[in-house]
Structure formats: structure tokens, C-alpha cells
Design a protein around this motif. Structure first.
Motif, PDB file in Angstrom:
ATOM      1  N   HIS A  41      -9.614  -5.085   8.431  1.00 47.17           N
ATOM      2  CA  HIS A  41     -10.566  -5.143   9.539  1.00 47.17           C
ATOM      3  C   HIS A  41      -9.912  -4.757  10.858  1.00 47.17           C
ATOM      4  CE1 HIS A  41     -13.282  -6.991   6.718  1.00 47.17           C
ATOM      5  NE2 HIS A  41     -12.376  -7.936   6.424  1.00 47.17           N
ATOM      6  N   ASP A  42      -8.577  -4.735  10.892  1.00 44.91           N
ATOM      7  CA  ASP A  42      -7.888  -4.353  12.124  1.00 44.91           C
ATOM      8  C   ASP A  42      -7.651  -2.834  12.197  1.00 44.91           C
ATOM      9  OD1 ASP A  42      -7.673  -7.041  12.882  1.00 44.91           O
ATOM     10  OD2 ASP A  42      -5.904  -7.268  11.574  1.00 44.91           O
ATOM     11  N   LEU A  43      -8.206  -2.063  11.227  1.00 46.40           N
ATOM     12  CA  LEU A  43      -7.940  -0.609  11.204  1.00 46.40           C
ATOM     13  C   LEU A  43      -9.103   0.153  11.837  1.00 46.40           C
ATOM     14  CD1 LEU A  43      -6.558  -0.289   7.554  1.00 46.40           C
ATOM     15  CD2 LEU A  43      -5.255  -0.473   9.672  1.00 46.40           C
ATOM     16  N   ARG A  44      -8.783   1.138  12.655  1.00 40.94           N
ATOM     17  CA  ARG A  44      -9.791   2.022  13.253  1.00 40.94           C
ATOM     18  C   ARG A  44      -9.338   3.488  13.029  1.00 40.94           C
ATOM     19  NH1 ARG A  44     -11.738  -2.158  13.224  1.00 40.94           N
ATOM     20  NH2 ARG A  44     -12.737  -3.384  14.895  1.00 40.94           N
ATOM     21  N   GLY A  45     -10.313   4.371  13.061  1.00 42.51           N
ATOM     22  CA  GLY A  45      -9.947   5.791  12.947  1.00 42.51           C
ATOM     23  C   GLY A  45      -9.001   6.199  14.072  1.00 42.51           C
ATOM     24  N   ALA A  46      -8.052   7.049  13.758  1.00 41.47           N
ATOM     25  CA  ALA A  46      -7.045   7.438  14.748  1.00 41.47           C
ATOM     26  C   ALA A  46      -7.678   8.328  15.815  1.00 41.47           C
ATOM     27  CB  ALA A  46      -5.895   8.180  14.071  1.00 41.47           C
ATOM     28  N   ASN A  47      -6.923   8.561  16.887  1.00 42.85           N
ATOM     29  CA  ASN A  47      -7.368   9.423  17.985  1.00 42.85           C
ATOM     30  C   ASN A  47      -7.796  10.793  17.440  1.00 42.85           C
ATOM     31  OD1 ASN A  47      -7.320  11.276  20.171  1.00 42.85           O
ATOM     32  ND2 ASN A  47      -6.156   9.757  21.361  1.00 42.85           N
ATOM     33  N   PRO A  48      -8.971  11.325  17.847  1.00 42.47           N
ATOM     34  CA  PRO A  48      -9.411  12.647  17.343  1.00 42.47           C
ATOM     35  C   PRO A  48      -8.383  13.754  17.590  1.00 42.47           C
ATOM     36  CG  PRO A  48     -11.180  11.555  18.523  1.00 42.47           C
ATOM     37  CD  PRO A  48      -9.968  10.699  18.725  1.00 42.47           C
ATOM     38  N   LEU A  49      -7.640  13.641  18.687  1.00 41.34           N
ATOM     39  CA  LEU A  49      -6.611  14.650  18.963  1.00 41.34           C
ATOM     40  C   LEU A  49      -5.578  14.661  17.849  1.00 41.34           C
ATOM     41  CD1 LEU A  49      -5.631  16.671  21.099  1.00 41.34           C
ATOM     42  CD2 LEU A  49      -4.269  14.813  22.087  1.00 41.34           C
ATOM     43  N   LEU A  50      -5.155  13.469  17.428  1.00 40.14           N
ATOM     44  CA  LEU A  50      -4.174  13.367  16.345  1.00 40.14           C
ATOM     45  C   LEU A  50      -4.759  13.899  15.039  1.00 40.14           C
ATOM     46  CD1 LEU A  50      -1.414  12.274  15.401  1.00 40.14           C
ATOM     47  CD2 LEU A  50      -2.561  10.117  14.883  1.00 40.14           C
ATOM     48  N   ARG A  51      -6.031  13.583  14.786  1.00 38.07           N
ATOM     49  CA  ARG A  51      -6.675  14.080  13.563  1.00 38.07           C
ATOM     50  C   ARG A  51      -6.682  15.619  13.548  1.00 38.07           C
ATOM     51  NH1 ARG A  51     -10.148  11.265  10.494  1.00 38.07           N
ATOM     52  NH2 ARG A  51     -10.113   9.002  10.716  1.00 38.07           N
ATOM     53  N   ASN A  52      -7.049  16.199  14.690  1.00 35.76           N
ATOM     54  CA  ASN A  52      -7.085  17.674  14.733  1.00 35.76           C
ATOM     55  C   ASN A  52      -5.697  18.263  14.506  1.00 35.76           C
ATOM     56  OD1 ASN A  52      -9.796  17.631  15.208  1.00 35.76           O
ATOM     57  ND2 ASN A  52      -9.621  17.846  17.436  1.00 35.76           N
ATOM     58  N   LEU A  53      -4.675  17.638  15.118  1.00 37.97           N
ATOM     59  CA  LEU A  53      -3.319  18.182  14.973  1.00 37.97           C
ATOM     60  C   LEU A  53      -2.908  18.248  13.511  1.00 37.97           C
ATOM     61  CD1 LEU A  53      -1.366  16.546  17.941  1.00 37.97           C
ATOM     62  CD2 LEU A  53      -1.840  18.970  17.573  1.00 37.97           C
ATOM     63  N   VAL A  54      -3.191  17.186  12.751  1.00 36.76           N
ATOM     64  CA  VAL A  54      -2.752  17.207  11.349  1.00 36.76           C
ATOM     65  C   VAL A  54      -3.693  18.046  10.484  1.00 36.76           C
ATOM     66  CG1 VAL A  54      -1.483  15.045  11.463  1.00 36.76           C
ATOM     67  CG2 VAL A  54      -3.930  15.005  10.914  1.00 36.76           C
ATOM     68  N   ASP A  55      -4.983  18.108  10.863  1.00 36.32           N
ATOM     69  CA  ASP A  55      -5.911  18.901  10.042  1.00 36.32           C
ATOM     70  C   ASP A  55      -5.661  20.404  10.178  1.00 36.32           C
ATOM     71  OD1 ASP A  55      -7.143  16.799   8.915  1.00 36.32           O
ATOM     72  OD2 ASP A  55      -8.856  16.740  10.313  1.00 36.32           O
ATOM     73  N   GLU A  56      -5.069  20.822  11.321  1.00 34.52           N
ATOM     74  CA  GLU A  56      -4.865  22.259  11.528  1.00 34.52           C
ATOM     75  C   GLU A  56      -3.487  22.731  11.078  1.00 34.52           C
ATOM     76  OE1 GLU A  56      -5.818  22.925  15.616  1.00 34.52           O
ATOM     77  OE2 GLU A  56      -7.963  22.553  15.303  1.00 34.52           O
ATOM     78  N   LEU A  57      -2.693  21.860  10.499  1.00 37.24           N
ATOM     79  CA  LEU A  57      -1.407  22.314   9.947  1.00 37.24           C
ATOM     80  C   LEU A  57      -1.670  23.315   8.819  1.00 37.24           C
ATOM     81  CD1 LEU A  57       0.477  18.896   9.808  1.00 37.24           C
ATOM     82  CD2 LEU A  57       0.979  20.825  11.322  1.00 37.24           C
ATOM     83  N   VAL A  58      -0.819  24.365   8.755  1.00 35.92           N
ATOM     84  CA  VAL A  58      -1.028  25.427   7.759  1.00 35.92           C
ATOM     85  C   VAL A  58      -0.338  25.028   6.458  1.00 35.92           C
ATOM     86  CG1 VAL A  58      -0.623  27.847   7.213  1.00 35.92           C
ATOM     87  CG2 VAL A  58      -1.224  27.171   9.547  1.00 35.92           C
ATOM     88  N   VAL A  59      -1.090  25.136   5.366  1.00 38.71           N
ATOM     89  CA  VAL A  59      -0.547  24.757   4.054  1.00 38.71           C
ATOM     90  C   VAL A  59      -0.766  25.892   3.065  1.00 38.71           C
ATOM     91  CG1 VAL A  59      -0.967  22.309   4.445  1.00 38.71           C
ATOM     92  CG2 VAL A  59      -2.728  23.718   3.348  1.00 38.71           C
ATOM     93  N   GLU A  60       0.023  25.874   1.989  1.00 36.11           N
ATOM     94  CA  GLU A  60      -0.159  26.859   0.918  1.00 36.11           C
ATOM     95  C   GLU A  60      -1.303  26.425   0.021  1.00 36.11           C
ATOM     96  OE1 GLU A  60       3.542  26.931  -1.095  1.00 36.11           O
ATOM     97  OE2 GLU A  60       4.549  28.135   0.439  1.00 36.11           O
ATOM     98  N   CYS A  61      -1.881  27.425  -0.681  1.00 37.33           N
ATOM     99  CA  CYS A  61      -2.924  27.115  -1.655  1.00 37.33           C
ATOM    100  C   CYS A  61      -2.305  26.270  -2.777  1.00 37.33           C
ATOM    101  CB  CYS A  61      -3.500  28.409  -2.220  1.00 37.33           C
ATOM    102  SG  CYS A  61      -4.656  28.161  -3.582  1.00 37.33           S
ATOM    103  N   PRO A  62      -2.955  25.230  -3.235  1.00 42.63           N
ATOM    104  CA  PRO A  62      -2.396  24.407  -4.326  1.00 42.63           C
ATOM    105  C   PRO A  62      -2.206  25.206  -5.616  1.00 42.63           C
ATOM    106  CG  PRO A  62      -4.302  23.351  -3.308  1.00 42.63           C
ATOM    107  CD  PRO A  62      -4.226  24.721  -2.742  1.00 42.63           C
ATOM    108  N   ASN A  63      -2.873  26.363  -5.749  1.00 46.16           N
ATOM    109  CA  ASN A  63      -2.734  27.177  -6.967  1.00 46.16           C
ATOM    110  C   ASN A  63      -1.604  28.197  -6.857  1.00 46.16           C
ATOM    111  OD1 ASN A  63      -4.908  25.901  -8.222  1.00 46.16           O
ATOM    112  ND2 ASN A  63      -6.369  27.244  -7.168  1.00 46.16           N
ATOM    113  N   ARG A  64      -0.676  27.960  -5.933  1.00 45.54           N
ATOM    114  CA  ARG A  64       0.411  28.916  -5.745  1.00 45.54           C
ATOM    115  C   ARG A  64       1.209  29.100  -7.036  1.00 45.54           C
ATOM    116  NH1 ARG A  64       2.973  31.228  -1.594  1.00 45.54           N
ATOM    117  NH2 ARG A  64       5.154  31.819  -1.889  1.00 45.54           N
ATOM    118  N   GLN A  65       1.407  28.035  -7.767  1.00 41.23           N
ATOM    119  CA  GLN A  65       2.161  28.140  -9.025  1.00 41.23           C
ATOM    120  C   GLN A  65       1.480  29.113  -9.983  1.00 41.23           C
ATOM    121  OE1 GLN A  65       5.010  26.660  -9.962  1.00 41.23           O
ATOM    122  NE2 GLN A  65       5.349  25.513  -8.053  1.00 41.23           N
ATOM    123  N   SER A  66       0.141  29.163  -9.927  1.00 40.56           N
ATOM    124  CA  SER A  66      -0.586  30.056 -10.839  1.00 40.56           C
ATOM    125  C   SER A  66      -0.586  31.496 -10.343  1.00 40.56           C
ATOM    126  CB  SER A  66      -2.037  29.583 -10.977  1.00 40.56           C
ATOM    127  OG  SER A  66      -2.057  28.234 -11.384  1.00 40.56           O
TER     128      SER A  66
END
Ligand SMILES: [Zn+2]
Ligand SMILES: [Zn+2]
Ligand SMILES: [Zn+2]
Ligand SMILES: [Zn+2]
Ligand SMILES: [Zn+2]
Ligand SMILES: [Zn+2]
Ligand SMILES: [Zn+2]
Length: 479
Positions: free
Chosen positions: A62-87
Motif C-alpha cells: 500500500h506504500d507503493l505508487r507509480g514512479a515519476n513519469p519522467l523516469l518511466r519515459n527514460l527507461v521505456d525509450e531505452l533501445v533494445v535488441e529484438c528478443p528473436n535475435r538468436q533466431s
């Protein structure tokens, strides 16, 4: 869940979850101590112990709240490889979009076969090929030829099936497809062109009208001409092609020759002068020797310097000739010496300097060697020419000397004759004085001159030289 992402670049440590040691996924922040964790990570931790994993203060969900939207955007916009890279997928995208890529477009995502009876899952890129050959699809027989086909291939088969019934477009007769082609070749209603269409007849009509047309076709009447004309055109085309080849080869040779000429010009440097500035430019075609000689001699006018010209007759000889003419009474126009002796002292034109031949038909090096030899030959010719000139001069000097000697003899003979005449005259004067008047005892001026001449004559014996003999001697000296 966060472990399934592969980040393409280093991530700021402030974006790292202290539980999973990876960038936050769905970050939440505690209201009590303001620490941030992945939603999944902190739920797992609180199910074990109701403490903050960082400072161990009391903590519940009950003490948890969604993090700052700025922080959410920063981690959501990190560039990642496709999970099917092995294939085999090499795509990269923002972390918030990679799920859509995998679900909707990644060619290496496995999708179920479209046939209901097939349980296989295949890569999206292979799904179409698999569907066409999937053994679970139904086998159908062609209704015309009864051949078994895969269900999705039946339509293509029926478009080509030899036993399917088709209709002739011209006459409307129905037949199987295998018979259509032979029928079209003889169908009387199929539109055909005139047989002379290749020669220009524009007629086209049903086959059964063709015979009627042929009887009136103007092109048919002269088809013999067309045949011979075609043969002639073919032979002319062959000839034209051969001529084109020859022209091409000649152009190649011309380019080679032009390159050689250019190289020769460069090698000759200041010695080169174009034909336009030489005297031989009047005729477009000049012999190689002429043009070469002009080219070699051009800068210093070597040829004109070396050109043989007869030496002028000495001025003294002409004066002697005039004197002899006066003495002997012959015309001053006549030559002093017999004509047959004169050419001996003329410059021999036929012994002029030989023009060295230069061969420019060989390679550039050969032409240069030839030019060098030519220059050496010219130098030799110049040397021998000057030597010949010296000899001629010496001969001429000797001849002059002998002429002077003979003239001296002539003058001496004349003096003797004059002396004789004066002697006779003074004797006649003395005789006249003695037999004349006694008043003229001193003899006057004439007697004085006579005595003087008498004294002179006593110094040597009088010598009478016949003039004809002198002339003959002079002639002998000339020879
Ligand atoms: Zn805390
Ligand atoms: Zn975490
Ligand atoms: Zn992908
Ligand atoms: Zn299948
Ligand atoms: Zn069939
Ligand atoms: Zn037909
Ligand atoms: Zn026709």
C-alpha cells in the motif's frame, strides 16, 4: 521479466533496479522512503519480508505508487535488441515498442499454421510457403482430368488443364484445351494478316477471305521483286557491316599513326615545322624525302646555306678580258678563254651535297636514329664541300698568277715595239733637221724626246715579240 531485454548501449546507473540489477521495468516508488524498484521485483521482495530492501524500514504494497513519469519515459525509450535475435532478427527498437514488433511484424516470431488441422508453429516469414505445402491441407481431384492436386494448387492447374473445355473466340466452337491450338491454325474465322504483310500490305481479315484478297493484293503481284530485293538488301547489309569493320580498323590505325606523329613532333621539339609553312605546301601530297629534308633544315635554313651556288667569276678576269679584246681587236663579249676550257672552273652542280635520306616509316626510335645519321652525313658533306672550295680557290689563284705573268710579257713586247717606233721616228727627225734649215740647230722638242728614248734603249737589247705568239702562250697557261 526485465532479464529478457538486451540493451544496445550502457544505461545510467540511476535507472538500475537494486534488486534485479537491470533498468527498471514498470518502476514504482515507495511513499515512505522514496526508493524506486521494478513493480515485479518489489512485489516479490514484499511477499518474503515487509521491509524496504534498501533501508529495511517497514513497507507494504500500500506504500507503493507509480514512479515519476519522467523516469518511466527514460527507461521505456531505452533501445533494445529484438528478443528473436538468436533466431536471426537484427532489428533494434525502443523498449516500449519492441513488444509490438515481436507481436505484429518480426519475421522470426513463430506463428501457427493457417490450416485448422495443422499444429505446427513456423516463423512468420515461412508461413506462406508452409501453408502452400502443408500436408494437413486437403487433396482435391481435377474435375476434368481427375488428377489429384493440393487444394490451393487446383485453381492454377485448371487454368492449364489440357482436358478442360474451352471455346474458340472466333467461331464459338467448344473443344478441350489441347485441341484449341491446332484448331486456331485452321479456324476459318480467325483473323489473319496478308502473306505480304512483311512487305507492307495492311490487309487483315478472316482466314476464309484470305484467298479472295490474295487474288487482288497489289503486293502479291510483285512478290518476286520483293524476294530479289530482300536478297540484295541482305547482301548489302553484310557488305556494310564488313565496311564498318574496316573503317573501325582503319580508324584504330589512324589513331596509332597520329600518336606516332605527335610523339615525333614532341621529340623533334623546335626542329619541327608543319608542312603549311614550307615551300612544298603547294601540293598536298609530298614525298617523304622532300618533307623530311624541309623539316630537318627548317629552323636554321640549313638547306639554303648549303645549297650550291656557282662562285662569281673574279672581277679581275673580266677586266683582263676587256684589255685583251682592246689589244687584239676581238669583241669584248667573247670569252677571254676558249669556251671548252671554261666549264672546268664552273661549280659542278651534279656534285652538290647529297641530301641524306631519312626513314620515318619505322618506329619513333628508328626515325630519331635516322635523323641523327642524317645530321652526321650533312656535317661530313659540309666539311668536304669547304675543302673542295679551298682547292678551287687555290687553282684560281694560280691561274691568275700565270695570267699576270703572260700580261707582263705582252706589255714588255709592246714597250719594245713602241721603242722601235720612236727610234725610227727620231732618226727620221734628225735626218730632216740635218738636211733642213740651219736655224733649227737645237732640233726642237722632238729631237730632245728622241735622244731621251735613245738613251733608254741602250740599257738593254731591243726585243721583238710577235703578238700572236703571246696569245698562244696565254691560252696554254689557261689550260
Ligand atoms: Zn526504502
Ligand atoms: Zn527490478
Ligand atoms: Zn524481431
Ligand atoms: Zn501447417
Ligand atoms: Zn485437370
Ligand atoms: Zn474456331
Ligand atoms: Zn495483301
Amino acid at each position: 521479466m526485465s532479464a529478457s531485454y538486451t540493451y544496445t548501449e550502457n544505461v545510467n546507473t540511476n535507472l538500475i533496479c537494486c534488486i534485479c540489477r537491470a533498468p527498471f521495468v514498470d518502476p514504482v516508488t515507495t511513499t515512505t522512503c522514496a526508493h524506486t524498484f521494478c513493480l515485479e521485483c518489489i512485489h516479490t521482495a514484499l511477499s518474503i519480508s515487509s521491509q524496504c530492501p534498501v533501508d529495511r524500514s517497514r513497507l507494504t504494497v500500500h506504500d507503493l505508487r507509480g514512479a515519476n513519469p519522467l523516469l518511466r519515459n527514460l527507461v521505456d525509450e531505452l533501445v533494445v535488441e529484438c528478443p528473436n535475435r538468436q533466431s536471426g532478427c537484427n532489428e533494434t527498437s525502443q523498449r516500449q515498442l519492441v513488444g509490438i514488433h515481436v507481436r505484429d511484424s518480426c519475421p522470426y516470431t513463430k506463428v501457427p499454421c493457417s490450416h485448422p488441422n495443422c499444429n505446427q508453429r513456423v516463423y512468420r516469414k515461412d508461413a506462406r510457403l508452409h501453408s502452400e505445402t502443408c500436408p494437413a491441407q486437403g487433396i482435391l481431384a481435377c474435375p476434368d482430368c481427375k488428377v489429384d492436386c493440393l487444394a490451393n494448387e487446383l485453381e492454377a492447374h485448371r487454368r492449364l488443364c489440357a482436358l478442360e473445355e474451352v471455346t474458340c473466340n472466333a467461331c464459338g466452337v467448344i473443344m478441350i484445351r489441347a485441341e484449341l491450338a491446332p484448331h486456331t491454325d485452321i479456324c476459318p474465322l480467325v483473323a489473319v494478316p496478308c502473306e505480304q504483310a512483311a512487305n507492307g500490305c495492311p490487309w487483315s481479315g478472316a482466314r476464309h477471305h484470305l484467298l479472295d484478297h490474295v487474288s487482288t493484293c497489289p503486293y502479291e503481284a510483285i512478290k518476286g521483286f520483293f524476294a530479289t530485293h530482300t536478297v540484295k538488301v541482305a547482301s548489302l547489309e553484310d557488305e556494310n557491316a564488313a565496311l564498318r569493320r574496316q573503317v573501325g580498323e582503319l580508324e584504330g590505325q589512324l589513331r596509332c599513326v597520329a600518336a606516332d606523329v605527335h610523339a615525333t613532333r614532341v621529340s623533334l621539339g623546335p626542329w619541327f615545322r608543319s608542312d603549311a609553312s614550307t615551300s612544298s605546301a603547294a601540293s598536298p601530297v609530298v614525298s617523304p624525302n622532300t618533307s623530311t629534308a624541309a623539316t630537318v633544315s627548317s629552323p636554321v635554313s640549313l638547306a639554303s646555306d648549303l645549297a650550291p651556288s656557282p662562285p662569281p667569276r673574279p672581277d679581275g678576269a673580266r677586266r683582263i678580258s676587256a684589255l685583251n679584246a682592246a689589244l687584239l681587236g676581238v669583241s669584248s663579249d667573247a670569252p677571254y678563254v676558249p669556251p671548252d676550257a671554261e666549264p672546268a672552273f664552273e661549280y659542278d652542280h651534279h656534285r652538290a651535297l647529297p641530301a641524306p635520306t631519312i626513314n620515318i616509316n619505322t618506329s619513333l626510335e628508328g626515325a630519331l636514329t635516322s635523323l641523327r645519321n642524317s645530321v652526321v652525313a650533312l656535317a661530313g658533306s659540309l666539311d668536304s664541300s669547304s675543302r673542295r672550295h679551298d682547292v678551287t680557290l687555290m687553282t684560281e689563284t694560280l691561274r691568275m698568277h700565270e695570267e699576270v705573268q703572260s700580261l707582263r710579257a705582252i706589255v714588255h713586247g709592246l714597250r719594245m715595239q713602241v721603242h722601235q717606233l720612236m727610234m725610227e721616228r727620231s732618226q727620221m727627225g734628225l735626218y730632216a733637221a740635218r738636211s733642213g734649215a740651219a736655224g733649227a740647230g737645237d732640233g726642237g722638242p722632238w729631237s730632245t724626246r728622241a735622244e731621251y728614248l735613245n738613251e733608254q734603249s741602250s740599257t738593254g737589247p731591243p726585243m721583238m715579240v710577235p703578238l700572236t705568239t703571246t696569245v698562244r702562250r696565254t691560252t696554254e697557261n689557261k689550260l
